[in-house]
Write an enzyme that holds these catalytic residues in place. Structure first.
Site, PDB file in Angstrom:
ATOM      1  N   GLU A 136       0.822  -1.208   0.000  1.00 57.13           N
ATOM      2  CA  GLU A 136       0.000   0.000   0.000  1.00 57.13           C
ATOM      3  C   GLU A 136       0.859   1.263   0.000  1.00 57.13           C
ATOM      4  OE1 GLU A 136      -2.029  -2.899   2.969  1.00 57.13           O
ATOM      5  OE2 GLU A 136      -0.054  -2.603   2.072  1.00 57.13           O
ATOM      6  N   CYS A 188      -0.110   0.527   7.765  1.00 59.05           N
ATOM      7  CA  CYS A 188      -0.598   0.959   6.458  1.00 59.05           C
ATOM      8  C   CYS A 188      -1.965   1.634   6.586  1.00 59.05           C
ATOM      9  CB  CYS A 188      -0.696  -0.238   5.516  1.00 59.05           C
ATOM     10  SG  CYS A 188       0.921  -0.896   5.031  1.00 59.05           S
ATOM     11  N   ARG A 214      13.628 -22.600  -7.044  1.00 59.27           N
ATOM     12  CA  ARG A 214      14.531 -22.258  -5.940  1.00 59.27           C
ATOM     13  C   ARG A 214      14.552 -20.744  -5.705  1.00 59.27           C
ATOM     14  NH1 ARG A 214      19.916 -25.965  -7.302  1.00 59.27           N
ATOM     15  NH2 ARG A 214      18.959 -28.016  -6.906  1.00 59.27           N
ATOM     16  N   THR A 257      22.622 -36.932   0.935  1.00 56.60           N
ATOM     17  CA  THR A 257      22.613 -36.284  -0.386  1.00 56.60           C
ATOM     18  C   THR A 257      23.859 -35.443  -0.585  1.00 56.60           C
ATOM     19  OG1 THR A 257      20.186 -36.259  -0.424  1.00 56.60           O
ATOM     20  CG2 THR A 257      21.325 -34.747  -1.906  1.00 56.60           C
TER      21      THR A 257
END
Length: 308
Positions: free
Chosen positions: A27, A61, A164, A176
């Site tokens: 805003e 805001c 990603r 991994t």
């Protein structure tokens, strides 16, 4: 990011979206882009999420909207954060502003799903991702080199790098890292690197692993955050929540993926199926959910599944 447009005499005169964390909201950016603020007194402000009414990293805001005497505000969905949750709407109405709530509410809630998941479930929005062969394997049994074995095609891998760049973090397990030595960056596309999360309970991974290089921030979860005798995914979610991670892609191996599936801690799965056959290897995880779409990417098929 929250989106905002301002309309004067059926014409969009300003647009804005959320700046990086701690900076101006949608805003504010929309209002400040207008050369003649006087037109705001006859304009309508549209915003996807209820305007904030409290002091945080930035001022409320609502106060800015009221100060510029914007007579009408259309809100997509209510902000479920406990510091807002209807208070912004009440404040605007008390100042004499006409407020309409719930326009394209479903679409706005989907758009802000990461935000809502983080605050309501106290964990990040979790995306499971893997590639599997036509015969249902996600990796070969034996490897001759410490590097990834690509099952999906180049276009699919580029799409993964785009994902990603769109999420805050990416997570893998120690196995991994040891077997593939990945970088987990967005080098195939332009965009920010995600925060890299590595589960290394025994704290034995070498510092020379690429995932610990200077290309992106890395958070390592060791025994101080993870108790091996307790459910893994639940503990990971707690650690990520405490690190203010709102979304994460789980790109780990079978063990890591199965932990999140077994504990039902996932929101979305993105699964590539290639036209290649491995004949033997690490079997794909078994997943129950609602298939929403199938997309062809060259020789690959991408299936997106939502957790029901």
């Amino acid at each position: 990011m929250v989106g905002c447009v301002i309309v004067f005499e059926n014409t969009i005169i300003a647009e804005g979206y959320t700046s990086p964390y701690g900076e101006a909201h949608a805003e504010v950016n929309a209002i400040q882009s207008i050369r003649d603020p006087k037109v705001l007194e006859k304009s309508t402000l549209y915003v996807t999420l209820e305007p904030c009414s409290h002091f945080g990293k930035t001022p409320p805001c609502c106060d800015l909207i009221i100060a510029h005497k914007i007579p009408r505000v259309v809100i997509g969905c209510i902000d479920e954060h406990e510091k807002v949750c209807g208070k912004g709407i009440s404040k605007l109405k008390a100042a004499g502003c006409e407020v309409i709530v719930g326009v394209l509410e479903t679409e706005c809630k989907i758009h802000h799903k990461r935000f809502f998941t983080y605050h309501s479930k106290k964990r990040p929005y979790i995306i499971l991702k893997w590639a599997e062969s036509k015969d249902g394997f996600i990796a070969p049994l034996n490897k001759t080199e410490i590097k990834p074995v690509w099952i999906s095609n180049l276009s699919s891998r580029q799409l993964v790098h785009q994902w990603r760049a769109e999420e805050q973090a990416i997570l893998i397990g120690a196995n991994t890292v040891a077997q593939d030595n990945p970088r987990l960056t967005t080098r195939e596309v332009e965009g920010p690197n995600p925060i890299r999360i590595v589960i290394d309970i025994k704290n034995t991974l070498p510092k020379s692993s690429q995932v610990f290089n200077s290309e992106a921030k890395t958070i390592k979860l060791t025994r101080s955050e993870i108790d091996p005798s307790k459910p893994l995914a639940t503990q990971v979610c707690k650690a990520l929540y405490l690190n203010k991670i709102t979304s994460v892609i789980i790109e780990g191996g079978q063990k890591t993926l199965k932990a999140f599936i077994n504990e039902d801690l996932w929101d979305e799965a993105r699964i590539f199926t290639s036209d290649t056959y491995l004949k033997e290897g690490v079997k794909k995880p078994q997943l129950k959910g609602i298939p929403t779409k199938e997309i062809r990417i060259g020789s690959d098929s991408l299936n997106i599944i939502l957790n029901d």
